[in-house]
Design a protein around this motif. Structure first.
Motif, short mmCIF file in Angstrom:
data_model
loop_
_atom_site.label_atom_id
_atom_site.label_comp_id
_atom_site.label_asym_id
_atom_site.label_seq_id
_atom_site.Cartn_x
_atom_site.Cartn_y
_atom_site.Cartn_z
N VAL A 95 -8.88 -14.35 -3.50
CA VAL A 95 -9.83 -14.11 -2.40
C VAL A 95 -9.77 -12.89 -2.04
O VAL A 95 -8.68 -12.39 -1.13
CB VAL A 95 -8.99 -15.02 -1.24
N PRO A 96 -10.73 -12.11 -2.26
CA PRO A 96 -10.93 -10.79 -1.89
C PRO A 96 -10.76 -10.55 -0.31
O PRO A 96 -11.45 -11.23 0.37
CB PRO A 96 -12.24 -10.15 -2.29
N ALA A 97 -9.93 -9.36 0.10
CA ALA A 97 -9.90 -9.08 1.45
C ALA A 97 -9.60 -7.65 1.70
O ALA A 97 -9.12 -7.06 0.79
CB ALA A 97 -8.70 -10.13 2.22
N ASP A 98 -9.61 -7.16 2.93
CA ASP A 98 -9.10 -5.76 3.15
C ASP A 98 -8.39 -5.86 4.54
O ASP A 98 -8.04 -4.84 4.93
CB ASP A 98 -10.14 -4.56 3.19
N ILE A 123 -8.71 -2.60 -0.61
CA ILE A 123 -8.91 -4.15 -1.10
C ILE A 123 -7.59 -4.70 -1.48
O ILE A 123 -7.18 -4.02 -2.43
CB ILE A 123 -10.18 -4.14 -1.89
N PHE A 124 -7.53 -6.04 -1.20
CA PHE A 124 -6.44 -6.62 -1.92
C PHE A 124 -6.87 -8.15 -1.95
O PHE A 124 -8.10 -8.48 -1.91
CB PHE A 124 -4.95 -6.71 -1.08
N SER A 125 -6.02 -8.96 -2.58
CA SER A 125 -6.37 -10.33 -2.82
C SER A 125 -5.38 -11.39 -2.26
O SER A 125 -4.33 -11.17 -2.62
CB SER A 125 -6.41 -10.56 -4.38
N PHE A 126 -5.76 -12.31 -1.54
CA PHE A 126 -4.84 -13.45 -1.24
C PHE A 126 -4.78 -14.35 -2.63
O PHE A 126 -5.70 -14.50 -3.22
CB PHE A 126 -5.42 -14.23 -0.33
N ALA A 127 -3.70 -15.20 -2.64
CA ALA A 127 -3.41 -16.37 -3.63
C ALA A 127 -4.39 -17.50 -3.18
O ALA A 127 -4.09 -17.94 -2.02
CB ALA A 127 -2.22 -16.58 -3.74
N ILE A 165 0.03 -12.13 -0.77
CA ILE A 165 -0.93 -11.33 -1.37
C ILE A 165 -0.60 -10.84 -2.64
O ILE A 165 0.72 -10.77 -2.83
CB ILE A 165 -0.90 -9.89 -0.53
N ILE A 166 -1.39 -11.04 -3.72
CA ILE A 166 -1.05 -11.05 -5.06
C ILE A 166 -1.23 -9.41 -5.65
O ILE A 166 -2.22 -8.75 -5.21
CB ILE A 166 -1.96 -11.67 -5.97
N TYR A 191 4.65 -9.70 0.92
CA TYR A 191 4.29 -8.58 0.25
C TYR A 191 5.11 -7.45 0.70
O TYR A 191 5.38 -7.81 2.00
CB TYR A 191 2.76 -8.33 0.59
N PRO A 192 5.66 -6.44 0.11
CA PRO A 192 6.29 -5.64 0.70
C PRO A 192 6.07 -4.93 2.15
O PRO A 192 4.94 -4.49 2.08
CB PRO A 192 6.54 -4.49 -0.45
N ALA A 193 6.68 -5.01 2.87
CA ALA A 193 6.30 -4.55 4.09
C ALA A 193 5.99 -2.94 4.17
O ALA A 193 5.20 -2.63 5.11
CB ALA A 193 7.78 -4.85 5.04
#
Length: 232
Positions: A95-98, A123-127, A165-166, A191-193
């Motif tokens: 699931v693309p998100a920013d 940009i990142f992706s949710f699982a 976040i993958i 996800y790493p803080a």
């Protein structure tokens, strides 16, 4: 939980990031909410963005109204629960998100909206997991939900859950139908803080009717009524 997120990047940026084709009329989104039709990437069609509705009707409860749909699933038990196990095994998506939003409670009535992004605001992706089901009228629809996990040190200041976040280098493995269950479960961590940041945003985000660039802009802390507060 994760109940609101943003995808404010352009069509070109998304196509370059995921090496996938986007609809020609795609427009950035600043306040994505459940039940809306939004882009995802599935293993069935990794070279193009598919548009699914956010909110899954479980296998055992077809034809439920929108208000009863699920939008999140706990990553810790997604491989065990009957309602999610099939999708987890066979129907995973990115699931693309920013960015995503959560609200910090201050007392009984005050909530302050925060936006969380990667430190580089990329940009990142949710699982995600998805499924296909039949509506009351007999139409076929595709829906998805976002997996959540325990929060990292950045998110825990505001909420007790965060979306999974993958990592970019594991996205293909998440979509791979041949990935083992143990390998998949290892991806479902906070996800790493140190790679994330957060900031307060306008209470405009509270209404799903608002979807403009002002929603993701940094603002001084304001409560849900638009009143400035000393608490950040």
């Amino acid at each position: 939980m994760c109940g609101r997120y943003s995808l404010s990047k352009s069509k070109i940026e998304l196509e370059e990031r995921f090496q996938a084709e986007m609809l020609a009329d795609f427009k950035p989104r600043y306040n994505i909410a459940p039940t809306q039709l939004v882009p995802v990437i599935t293993s069935d069609s990794p070279k193009g963005f598919s548009f699914f509705y956010w909110g899954i009707t479980p296998d055992f409860g077809h034809n439920k109204p929108v208000s009863q749909k699920l939008i999140n699933a706990k990553a810790e038990s997604v491989n065990e629960k009957i309602s999610f196990k099939g999708s987890f095994q066979r129907r995973r998506c990115l699931v693309p998100a920013d960015g995503f939003f959560e609200w910090k409670k201050l007392g009984k009535k005050t909530k302050i909206p925060y936006r969380f992004t990667l430190r580089d605001e990329d940009i990142f992706s949710f699982a995600g997991i998805w499924e296909e089901y039949e509506t009351v009228s007999g139409e076929s629809q595709h829906t998805f939900l976002i997996l959540t996990t325990t929060p990292n040190e950045v998110v825990e200041e505001v909420h007790d859950r965060m979306p999974v976040i993958i990592p970019r280098d594991q996205e293909k493995k998440w979509l791979d139908k041949y990935s083992s269950e143990s390998d998949l479960m290892k991806m479902l961590n906070p996800y790493p803080a140190e790679l994330m940041l957060s900031y307060t945003v306008s209470p405009l985000v509270n209404s799903v009717q608002n979807d403009s660039p002002g929603i993701i802009r940094r603002t001084s802390p304001m409560d849900q009524f638009g009143n400035y507060t000393l608490f950040g």
